[in-house]
Each structure stands twice: as structure tokens, then as C-alpha cells.
Design an enzyme around this catalytic site. Structure first.
Site, PDB file in Angstrom:
ATOM      1  N   HIS A 278       0.807  -1.220   0.000  1.00  0.00           N
ATOM      2  CA  HIS A 278       0.000   0.000   0.000  1.00  0.00           C
ATOM      3  C   HIS A 278       0.845   1.276   0.000  1.00  0.00           C
ATOM      4  O   HIS A 278       2.048   1.258   0.292  1.00  0.00           O
ATOM      5  CB  HIS A 278      -0.958   0.003   1.198  1.00  0.00           C
TER       6      HIS A 278
ATOM      7  N   CYS B 205       2.556  -5.006   6.953  1.00  0.00           N
ATOM      8  CA  CYS B 205       2.283  -4.815   5.535  1.00  0.00           C
ATOM      9  C   CYS B 205       3.450  -4.097   4.857  1.00  0.00           C
ATOM     10  O   CYS B 205       4.326  -3.539   5.514  1.00  0.00           O
ATOM     11  CB  CYS B 205       0.989  -4.026   5.340  1.00  0.00           C
TER      12      CYS B 205
END
Length: 533
Positions: A425, A444
Site C-alpha cells: 500500500h 504490511c
């Protein structure tokens, strides 16, 4: 048919009883029940696959018959080179097998030797195809599923084409062959004294001189970063050599030999060899086809790449999980199916209860950029909640951050749905990408250039990837854009790997996983250096 043996061994008796019930046993029993068969069947009974293999072939030999010399030679030759692959050579022990052939004096000896050869082949094939270790048992952060071949299929393939089968065992990725080459190079270096004395300094920069500079110069020459030189001053050639070394080791390429750079320069060949041995094992775990187009996230390198037909076509810096329990980014492979433009951030429960709940217990309006949500997805007025009545186990709410420039996920996330809730992301925290080491997330992968990454992915399905992406972005609405062709994504952890030009690169062991794997390889029988075998 009556079967009479003097003091039959329990394992053999059980086997013969089973055979007696099998169709066609009466016709072949006389040929099977020999000292060779007894010895073979008893030795094979400890392994279900090997026992089935010999049972299905009527206990005909694979190795010890007069016509089996080509198979014997092919396997023993391969096993004699097992050390080249960084394998536990004593597990197969070619020397012991050869000695067994020389010493075999009875049919019982021949039967036991027959099974020993088969067991060596099965183990060797398994270790080269799938790895010596079970990755998940070594480190819980390694979620990789390793493909394993059926031993019976391997045995059948070997019998059809011994040389071809043995050649097919190592990973097909050219990277594996380059690692084998680097292993052999480092072993030769170890025998010849390595790269010479360490550099006795904490910092050297242009203009410096003295014994430490001479040691740096000599070490750079030994490593192949500097042509033959007699300079005693930190000149432009030394600076360029240091910068080249820094690039190959993931360091800021400023040409100054600071403390971090000198620490890497002073690492001896045997430590680099450990990284190579672990990288070879990791290559064996990868096994499967990576995909003609795939996404490669090397955690130790803090970079994410798109690879097309073996060539890197896009690359960006990454931020990975912090080096603390529950935040280290896991290793696994999956398929990227879609991206979400203008995403909401559904705060993971672990973050909600461990980080935000304590804040809200002190101040109900803390983290006001996040919306408190009940089990039905409805926004909750914080003023109506007594946060001190709850703990991490019974807190009944979740938290969400709506799409915005300040959203924790930035303006786009890239999804390959998995049980660990890991994805790639954007992020509003751009300054972190300027750091040399970038382990700051909750697990992440954050991308420095997420828009360009999106354009590169969408270019496979539209003539105007930027226009498509920006159109959705300008709407401000949370939008899912599916990839027409899902892209394999691999989160990996290689501290030793080659560059596009074949130059070996090394990275720090960010999470300590390589150290754990190396210890496990050592416990399994892998020996460091050129003296194994």
C-alpha cells in the site's frame, strides 16, 4: 502354500503373511523368498514408500544386479557432489555406500545395500527438490508452502532415465546456479586466506591515509572492487570502489567508509557463505514456477519489483514490518487480484486493542481521525462509551479510517487476500523511504512509488493506465479495480542474491531468520566450508 523359515523375523513374517493374501502371490513366492528378499523386505519395511516400491516390482533389484551398474554409477556420482548444493552429505553418505558394495559378502548384505541405495536416492531427491528443512518449523514467520514430490514417482522417473532425473532435481531458476557458483568461490577464498586483514578503523573518508587506508585498499582489491593499486591515500578510485561495494550491500552509496560500511567490509567469507547456504535452501523452498510476470518483494532489500520474463521492469523502495514479535512481515506467495483506490483503513484488531484502546481509556477523543464502529458497521458516538469498562479481550468495537490524503494506507492498496492480512500500500509517511534500513510498519509492505506501481500493473490491460487510475482517484470514492490477469506475488527473504548483471549482493539479516535457518541446517548435518563430504 506352506512357508517354512527358521526363526523368521517379525517384520518379515508380517510381510510374508500380507504377501500371501495378495493376488498372484503363489506364482511368485518361490522366486521372492530368498535371503536377498528377506533382507531387502525387512530393511524396506521401515519406510512405507520404499516398501511399496519393491513390493510393486516383485522385489527385483534396482542397484545390486549385474545389469544395474549404470544406475549405481549415476547416483553415486551425484551423491559425491552433494556438498556443492550445501546439503547434509552424511545423510546420503556416498563413501559408506561404496564401501558397502566392496564389503558385501552375502545375499543379506546385498538386500540391505539395495535399500540403503534407494533410501539415499529418496532423501537426496527430496532435499534437492523441496529443501532439507520444513520452513514453518524453523521460523513461524515463514509461511511458505513447499511442494513435495511423491517418492514413488521419483523412483519411477529415476529408473526410466537415471541421468536425466538427477539433472532435473535442483531448482530451475538461474539464480540457484549462480548461488552454487558463489558457494564454490567463497570456499576457495576460505582456503586461500579470505580477503586479508580486517580494516582497523571506525570511519575513513576521502583524503585519509595511514595503515587503515592501506588495509581498506587491499581488502577492496581482494574483493574485486578495486583494480591493482599502490595508493596510500583515500583517492577518487577508493571512493568509487567503496560506493560500488555499498550498492552491492544495500548501503547508502556515498563513497565514505563509515562505521556501517566498514562493518560490512570486514565480514569474512565464511559469514557470507552462511548467507549463500541459506539462500540455496530458500531457493529449494520456492520450487514452483514464479510466473512469467510476478511481483518480488525482498524483505531484506527493502524493495519491491515487477519482473517480466525474468527481467525487472519496475522497482520501488519498500518499508517492511518492524523487527518485533507480531509485526515482522511474513514470507509467502499468493496472487494479486485487485487494487483499491481511495481505500478505507479497517484498523486490525491487534492495533485497535493494543494501541488505541489504552489511548481512548485516557482520552475518549484520542485518535479522532478514526471512526469507532459497532458490530453492525454503524458509527458509534465515543461520548456514549465507557472505554475503561473494556479490555483487549472484550472490546466490542472496531475502528476505521475513511479515505483521505492522511489515511494510513495512503491513496491505494494492492490486494492478494491472505489469512495474515498482508498487502502492499501507499503511505502518507514518505520520509521513511529515505532511511537505509526501513523496518517500520505493522507487517504490511509500504511502497515509495505506489502510483507508478499501479500504472505498471494496469498497463497490461489498458492503453491509458495513468488516466484510468487518476480518474478513479479524483472521484474520492473507494473503488476496486480488478486485474484482468492476476499477478503472482512473492514475499521473500534473501540476504544473498545476484543482481541483473550476475554480481552477488548481500543484505543484513533484518529479522535474524537466516541465523535460525543456518543453525537448523547445521543441526541437520550441513557443514560450512570446503571440507565437507
Amino acid at each position: 502354500m506352506a512357508l517354512r523359515f527358521r526363526r523368521p523375523m517379525p517384520a518379515v513374517a508380517a510381510l510374508l503373511f500380507t504377501l500371501a493374501l495378495a493376488p498372484g502371490f503363489a506364482a511368485v513366492a518361490e522366486a521372492q523368498v530368498t535371503p536377498f528378499t528377506r533382507s531387502l523386505s525387512e530393511a524396506a519395511s521401515r519406510d512405507e514408500a520404499i516398501a511399496a516400491f519393491y513390493r510393486d516390482r516383485g522385489y527385483r533389484p534396482l542397484w545390486t544386479g549385474a545389469e544395474d551398474s549404470a544406475r549405481r554409477e549415476a547416483l553415486l556420482s551425484a551423491l559425491s557432489r552433494a556438498a556443492d548444493h550445501g546439503l547434509p552429505v552424511q545423510r546420503y553418505d556416498a563413501a559408506a555406500l561404496i564401501a558397502g558394495f566392496r564389503a558385501a559378502a552375502t545375499e543379506g548384505d546385498r538386500g540391505r545395500l539395495e535399500v540403503a541405495m534407494t533410501r539415499a536416492l529418496v532423501s537426496y531427491a527430496h532435499d534437492l527438490q523441496s529443501g532439507v528443512l520444513e520452513p514453518g518449523k524453523v521460523d513461524p514467520g515463514i509461511k511458505r508452502e513447499v511442494e513435495k514430490q511423491d517418492p514413488l514417482l521419483n523412483l519411477a522417473a529415476f529408473e526410466r532415465d537415471p541421468a536425466g532425473f538427477l539433472k532435473s532435481l535442483p531448482p530451475k531458476d538461474p539464480e540457484y546456479a549462480r548461488l552454487v557458483k558463489e558457494k564454490i568461490r567463497l570456499e576457495r577464498l576460505m582456503l586461500s586466506g579470505g580477503w586479508g586483514p580486517e580494516v582497523p578503523a571506525t570511519k575513513l573518508e576521502p583524503g585519509a591515509g595511514g595503515p587503515a587506508l592501506v588495509a581498506l585498499r587491499d581488502r577492496l582489491m581482494a574483493m574485486g572492487y578495486l583494480d591493482r593499486s599502490a595508493t596510500s591515500v583515500y583517492d577518487e578510485r577508493i571512493r568509487a570502489a567503496v560506493a560500488a561495494f555499498q550498492l552491492d550491500h544495500g548501503l547508502e552509496a556515498d563513497g565514505v567508509a563509515g562505521q556501517g560500511t566498514l562493518a560490512e567490509i570486514n565480514i569474512p567469507p565464511q559469514e557470507r557463505l552462511k548467507s549463500v547456504l541459506v539462500a540455496m535452501e530458500r531457493e529449494r523452498w520456492m520450487g514452483r514456477d514464479l510466473g512469467r510476470r510476478h511481483i518480488w518483494v525482498n524483505l531484506t532489500d527493502f524493495r519491491t519489483r515487477i519482473v517480466d520474463e525474468g527481467k525487472v521492469t519496475f522497482e520501488t523502495r519498500s518499508v517492511i514490518g518492524k523487527d518485533v514479535p507480531d509485526m515482522r512481515s511474513p514470507e509467502f506467495s499468493d496472487q494479486m487480484d485487485y487494487m483499491v483506490i481511495n481505500p478505507s483503513w479497517n484498523v486490525p484488531r491487534s492495533i485497535t486493542t493494543k494501541e488505541y484502546l489504552p489511548l481512548m481509556q485516557r482520552n475518549p477523543n484520542a485518535a479522532s481521525h478514526l471512526v469507532l464502529v459497532d458490530r453492525n458497521g454503524r458509527a458509534v458516538n465515543r461520548g456514549a462509551v465507557n472505554f475503561n469498562a473494556y479490555n483487549a479481550r472484550n472490546f466490542p468495537f472496531s475502528m476505521r479510517q475513511p479515505p483521505s490524503d492522511g489515511n494510513a494506507l495512503g491513496l491505494v492498496k494492492f490486494m492478494f487476500p491472505n489469512q495474515w492480512n498482508i498487502y502492499l500500500h501507499d503511505t502518507p509517511s514518505k520520509s521513511l523511504f529515505d532511511r537505509e534500513a526501513r523496518a517500520f510498519s505493522h507487517g504490511c509492505i509500504r511502497l515509495a512509488d505506489p502510483f507508478d506501481f499501479a500504472y505498471a500493473l494496469l498497463a497490461a490491460q489498458t492503453d491509458d493506465p495513468e488516466g484510468l487510475f487518476q480518474g478513479h482517484l479524483r472521484s474520492g470514492k473507494e473503488t476496486v479495480v480488478r486485474l484482468d490477469q492476476p499477478v503472482p506475488v512473492h514475499l521473500v527473504y534473501f540476504t544473498a542474491y545476484s543482481s541483473a548483471k550476475g554480481k552477488m549482493n548481500y543484505r543484513r539479516d533484518v529479522y535474524g531468520r537466516d541465523g535460525v535457518i543456518y543453525e537448523a541446517l547445521t543441526a541437520a548435518g550441513v557443514v560450512l566450508g570446503p571440507l565437507q563430504g
